[in-house]
Design a protein around this motif. Structure first.
Motif, short mmCIF file in Angstrom:
data_model
loop_
_atom_site.label_atom_id
_atom_site.label_comp_id
_atom_site.label_asym_id
_atom_site.label_seq_id
_atom_site.Cartn_x
_atom_site.Cartn_y
_atom_site.Cartn_z
N ALA A 1 2.04 7.54 -5.11
CA ALA A 1 0.49 7.51 -4.66
C ALA A 1 -0.13 8.14 -5.57
O ALA A 1 0.11 9.36 -6.29
CB ALA A 1 0.28 8.09 -3.19
N GLU B 1 -4.92 8.36 -0.91
CA GLU B 1 -3.96 7.40 -0.57
C GLU B 1 -2.80 7.60 0.22
O GLU B 1 -2.40 6.90 1.31
CB GLU B 1 -3.55 6.80 -1.88
CG GLU B 1 -2.69 5.47 -1.97
CD GLU B 1 -2.18 5.20 -3.25
OE1 GLU B 1 -2.62 5.33 -4.29
OE2 GLU B 1 -1.07 4.02 -3.28
N LYS C 1 -6.43 -1.68 3.83
CA LYS C 1 -6.58 -1.05 2.59
C LYS C 1 -5.28 -0.31 2.50
O LYS C 1 -4.66 -0.18 1.33
CB LYS C 1 -7.55 0.07 2.77
CG LYS C 1 -9.09 -0.69 2.95
CD LYS C 1 -10.18 0.21 3.00
CE LYS C 1 -11.34 -0.46 3.00
NZ LYS C 1 -12.55 0.52 3.16
N TYR D 1 -2.69 -3.02 0.88
CA TYR D 1 -3.04 -3.19 -0.32
C TYR D 1 -2.87 -2.23 -1.34
O TYR D 1 -2.01 -2.20 -2.30
CB TYR D 1 -4.56 -3.23 -0.60
CG TYR D 1 -5.49 -4.57 -0.21
CD1 TYR D 1 -4.82 -5.41 0.89
CD2 TYR D 1 -6.56 -5.30 -0.61
CE1 TYR D 1 -5.32 -6.43 1.16
CE2 TYR D 1 -6.95 -6.25 -0.29
CZ TYR D 1 -6.38 -7.19 0.59
OH TYR D 1 -6.97 -8.13 0.94
N ASP D 2 -2.96 -0.78 -0.90
CA ASP D 2 -2.52 0.25 -1.86
C ASP D 2 -0.92 0.19 -2.09
O ASP D 2 -0.41 0.20 -2.98
CB ASP D 2 -2.75 1.57 -1.17
CG ASP D 2 -4.02 2.21 -1.23
OD1 ASP D 2 -5.01 1.62 -1.94
OD2 ASP D 2 -4.45 2.99 -0.38
N ASP D 3 -0.28 0.02 -0.92
CA ASP D 3 1.13 -0.18 -0.99
C ASP D 3 1.72 -1.44 -1.71
O ASP D 3 2.66 -1.31 -2.60
CB ASP D 3 1.73 -0.42 0.45
CG ASP D 3 3.31 -0.20 0.65
OD1 ASP D 3 3.65 0.66 0.61
OD2 ASP D 3 3.96 -1.25 0.61
N ARG E 1 1.14 -0.45 -5.37
CA ARG E 1 2.27 0.28 -5.91
C ARG E 1 3.43 -0.24 -6.10
O ARG E 1 3.97 0.15 -7.18
CB ARG E 1 2.00 1.45 -4.92
CG ARG E 1 2.33 2.99 -5.30
CD ARG E 1 2.12 3.96 -4.18
NE ARG E 1 2.67 3.61 -2.77
CZ ARG E 1 2.04 3.76 -1.83
NH1 ARG E 1 0.57 3.75 -1.59
NH2 ARG E 1 2.55 3.32 -0.52
N VAL F 1 -8.73 -2.67 -10.09
CA VAL F 1 -7.58 -1.71 -10.08
C VAL F 1 -7.43 -1.25 -11.35
O VAL F 1 -7.50 -1.82 -12.27
CB VAL F 1 -6.39 -2.59 -9.59
CG1 VAL F 1 -5.24 -1.69 -9.84
CG2 VAL F 1 -6.68 -3.44 -8.48
N GLU G 1 -4.92 2.84 -9.08
CA GLU G 1 -5.82 2.99 -8.05
C GLU G 1 -6.74 1.87 -7.65
O GLU G 1 -7.35 1.41 -8.83
CB GLU G 1 -6.47 4.27 -8.26
CG GLU G 1 -7.75 4.63 -7.45
CD GLU G 1 -8.33 5.94 -7.46
OE1 GLU G 1 -8.18 6.81 -8.70
OE2 GLU G 1 -9.23 6.54 -6.49
N ILE G 2 -6.76 1.49 -6.55
CA ILE G 2 -7.66 0.43 -6.25
C ILE G 2 -9.17 0.89 -5.84
O ILE G 2 -9.43 1.63 -5.12
CB ILE G 2 -7.37 -0.47 -5.11
CG1 ILE G 2 -5.81 -0.77 -5.21
CG2 ILE G 2 -8.05 -1.39 -4.45
CD1 ILE G 2 -5.12 -1.55 -3.86
N TYR H 1 -11.73 -2.77 -2.76
CA TYR H 1 -10.83 -3.48 -1.93
C TYR H 1 -11.19 -4.85 -1.76
O TYR H 1 -10.59 -5.79 -1.68
CB TYR H 1 -10.46 -2.80 -0.65
CG TYR H 1 -9.61 -1.66 -0.84
CD1 TYR H 1 -8.16 -1.90 -0.64
CD2 TYR H 1 -10.41 -0.38 -0.97
CE1 TYR H 1 -7.44 -0.54 -0.81
CE2 TYR H 1 -9.54 0.88 -0.93
CZ TYR H 1 -8.23 0.70 -0.93
OH TYR H 1 -7.48 1.92 -1.15
#
Ligand code: ZN
Length: 683
Positions: A434, A439, A517, A520-522, A525, A566, A578-579, A582
């Protein structure tokens, strides 16, 4: 030949989530390396982790147990005891000397009074734990015999000092690097039976003996054959006569099977409904008679008994332990419906049409009457035999193909096991990959529910969505080898597109779109970096689900570059994503969903091929190596297994009035207790 799939997370499995798909294919959902509080009522702590050799022992929780009625809890308990009562069978099936070896190792542990701090002793304990883990002296996955790291002299010494007897012939075999080296050999250049150390066949049985014994039976079997050889050992006497030693009451393994039957009858007495009770009755009859026709009848009834909150797998089921794929390894899995997951699925299924109507796909590709795909998540309440300590995370049974096609089958994902795998990665992977604390915090708060929502939406509305234009062939015909990847991408994108939708909050499925969110990060990544840790250096991506995830993540990354949706950044030599926007990312996911649905609906092979080949296959070699280096630092064992929670009845005046559940002290204690309590073939 076998329609079912056993879905093991293999290498790097600590945080891999594998779930079976509604379309019968397996899929790995994205990693959710988070430890947020669960929405489901937790009963037990699952914090203890034990490591030895290439193995990690985990604990699992049994959410939902205390939501059951007393009779249902009894049913769980009786099935749990039935399962463990048969435990010794898998040991004997795996290798003819396993029970004797286990008895000797355990006797040494309990009776040896010498130095228990030496390197030799530590090696002895590691060996013993490996034997426990594999239900024998062959590695549970590679099937290779593992050799002790201590010397023969040391072993002879601790045997004699602890007053333990083990024949010299068996000790020789433990240390012999040339004999019985493979439990199951599939090397077709040699005689399969002679190359395999499994105890499913007498040591003098050859492949020809097996073929000859079953050839006529199979030829005569017709369209509805029984599973020949499933419940017996094949042996040959001094006159060369080949016969089956059947595993049943008053047959081979009678002492263990009698105990299993005792508990199954109690379970039958508290069955939740008629079908379930009937199935248990047939299972008992099968164990009493050894009649494979009964096993078939049982499987038909079992596959249709879908009403209760409790289900189970019990018997000689999977045939991977037999090089000929005939004989079943003993196993038991007791399952409780995952009530939260079922509710999520039901809400999504009820609203499937809304999602279809509001999807980003073209109107002409939308279904007028969409039906959610049914998908089941259960929580394991106890495992034994071939499913323990190493466990599958999804099961699809029965194996008999004609029963599957004529009477149906059950496909389940083992939710709490999946959860425990995910937790085992702990926050390590998350903290490593992360890009900032924000995050991490979001993942800790919403990662778990985000991942569960993704899975539910992928399965229930994702695979159900969209239609193919008239006159266009099936995706397998039109998109060929790219159809699986594109189908999984489509299902993922339906989930991603709606994960940021207020509709989910309105339906009470999530408390905030921040859940989306976190997911989305996950997803970014994982798709851009983390999943590459499963690839060997220099490899390209072959597996459909991994291809799909990189395709979706990298396509979205590229399309968003102009707007910096991103960002790829570097810090202290490490890469992060890093997003920044979103909502824009959601639109991009929607665009890709629309395009992939168009490809599927129109059967546009070239466009599908280009998408997969350009975004899903090649990996950035430098970044790949970086990911491998960063993951290696986290020291995650390649194989995982579980101890079972201990379920104990609370009695008053001879009646069960409730149950207590605790975690075992450690792996060793549980293994010693099992041998003591359920050693029906080893006493
Ligand atoms: Zn899928």
């Amino acid at each position: 030949m076998i329609a079912k799939k056993y879905l093991y997370p293999l290498m790097f499995s600590a945080s891999i989530l594998v779930v079976s798909c509604g379309d019968g294919e397996s899929s790995e959902s994205n990693d959710s390396d988070s430890t947020s509080t669960s929405v489901q009522e937790s009963v037990l702590e699952t914090t203890k982790i034990e490591k030895f050799a290439d193995i990690q022992i985990l604990q699992y929780d049994i959410p939902g147990f205390y939501k059951l009625s007393l009779d249902q809890q009894k049913l769980v308990y009786y099935l749990y005891e039935a399962g463990l009562s048969g435990r010794d069978m898998i040991w004997d099936q795996n290798y003819r000397h396993n029970l004797a070896i286990r008895g000797a190792l355990e006797s040494v542990i309990q009776n040896y009074e010498g130095d228990k701090s030496s390197d030799d002793w530590n090696s002895f304990m590691t060996y013993t734990k490996r034997v426990w883990f594999s239900n024998g002296i062959h590695h549970h996955y590679s099937m290779d015999k593992f050799l002790p790291d201590f010397s023969r002299e040391y072993f002879d010494g601790i045997l004699s000092e602890s007053g333990t007897e083990l024949s010299a012939e068996i000790v020789d075999l433990m240390f012999d690097p040339n004999t019985d080296m493979k439990r199951v050999s599939l090397d077709g250049s040699k005689d399969l039976m002679q190359g395999s150390a499994t105890n499913f066949y007498g040591t003098n049985i050859t492949e020809k003996d097996v073929n000859d014994f079953y050839a006529q039976k199979m030829a005569d079997a017709g369209n509805h054959p029984v599973e020949f050889g499933l419940n017996s050992k094949l042996v040959k006497d001094e006159n060369g006569v080949v016969s089956e030693q059947v595993w049943k009451v008053d047959g081979m393994y009678s002492e263990a099977i009698t105990e299993v039957v005792y508990w199954l009858k109690l379970a039958q007495g508290v069955a939740e409904n008629e079908e379930q009770g009937k199935a248990l009755g047939l299972l008992v009859e099968y164990y009493e008679t050894g009649d494979l026709q009964k096993w078939g009848d049982y499987n038909i009834t079992w596959s249709q008994a879908t009403k209760g909150d409790i289900d189970y797998i019990q018997g000689f089921v999977e045939v991977y332990g037999d090089p000929k794929g005939m004989r079943g390894s003993y196993e038991s899995i007791v399952q409780i419906n995952d009530f939260d997951a079922s509710e999520r699925m039901a809400v999504l299924a009820e609203n499937a049409q809304w999602f279809e109507d509001n999807s980003s796909i073209m109107d002409e590709h939308k279904k007028e009457n969409v039906v959610g795909v049914s998908y089941k998540v259960v929580n394991v309440a106890g495992e034994s035999g071939d499913s323990s300590p190493s466990t599958p995370i999804g099961v699809n049974l029965p194996n008999n193909n004609w029963i599957r096609s004529e009477h149906g089958s059950k496909s389940v994902s083992l939710g709490n096991i999946v959860q425990a795998y995910s937790d085992a990665g702990g926050e390590g992977m998350l903290r490593e990959f992360a890009h900032d604390q924000e995050e991490i915090d979001l993942a800790i708060k919403y990662g778990k529910i985000g991942s569960k929502m993704h899975t539910a939406m992928h399965e229930v509305i994702g695979h159900a969505s969209g239609k193919i234009n008239p006159g266009i062939g099936t995706p397998k015909e039109t998109l060929q080898n790219y159809s699986s990847t594109l189908e999984e991408a489509r299902a993922d994108l339906v989930a991603l597109y709606f994960l940021l939708d207020e509709k989910l909050v309105e339906l009470g499925l999530i408390e905030s779109t921040d859940v989306g969110k976190a997911e989305y990060d996950d997803y970014i990544r994982n798709g851009m970096m983390v999943q590459m840790r499963r690839l060997e250096p220099g490899a390209v991506i072959e597996e459909a689900h991994m291809r799909n995830r990189q395709l979706v993540a990298s396509w979205a990354f590229e399309k968003g570059q102009a707007d910096n949706v991103v960002e790829r950044l570097e810090r202290d030599g490490n890469t992060y994503y890093e997003i920044h926007d979103y909502d824009k990312l959601r639109v991009i996911f929607g665009d890709l969903l629309k395009e992939i649905q168009r490809i599927k609906s129109e059967g546009d092979y070239t466009a599908g091929k280009n998408l997969v080949e350009n975004y899903g296959v090649q990996v950035d070699k430098e970044l790949h190596q970086e990911v491998l280096d960063r993951a290696a630092k986290l020291n995650i064992a390649p194989y995982n297994g579980f101890v079972n929670p201990i379920i104990t009845p609370v009695e008053e005046d001879g009646n069960i009035i409730g149950f207590e559940m605790i975690q075992p002290e450690n792996f060793e204690t549980q293994m010693l207790t099992y041998s003591d309590k359920y050693g029906f073939l080893s006493k």
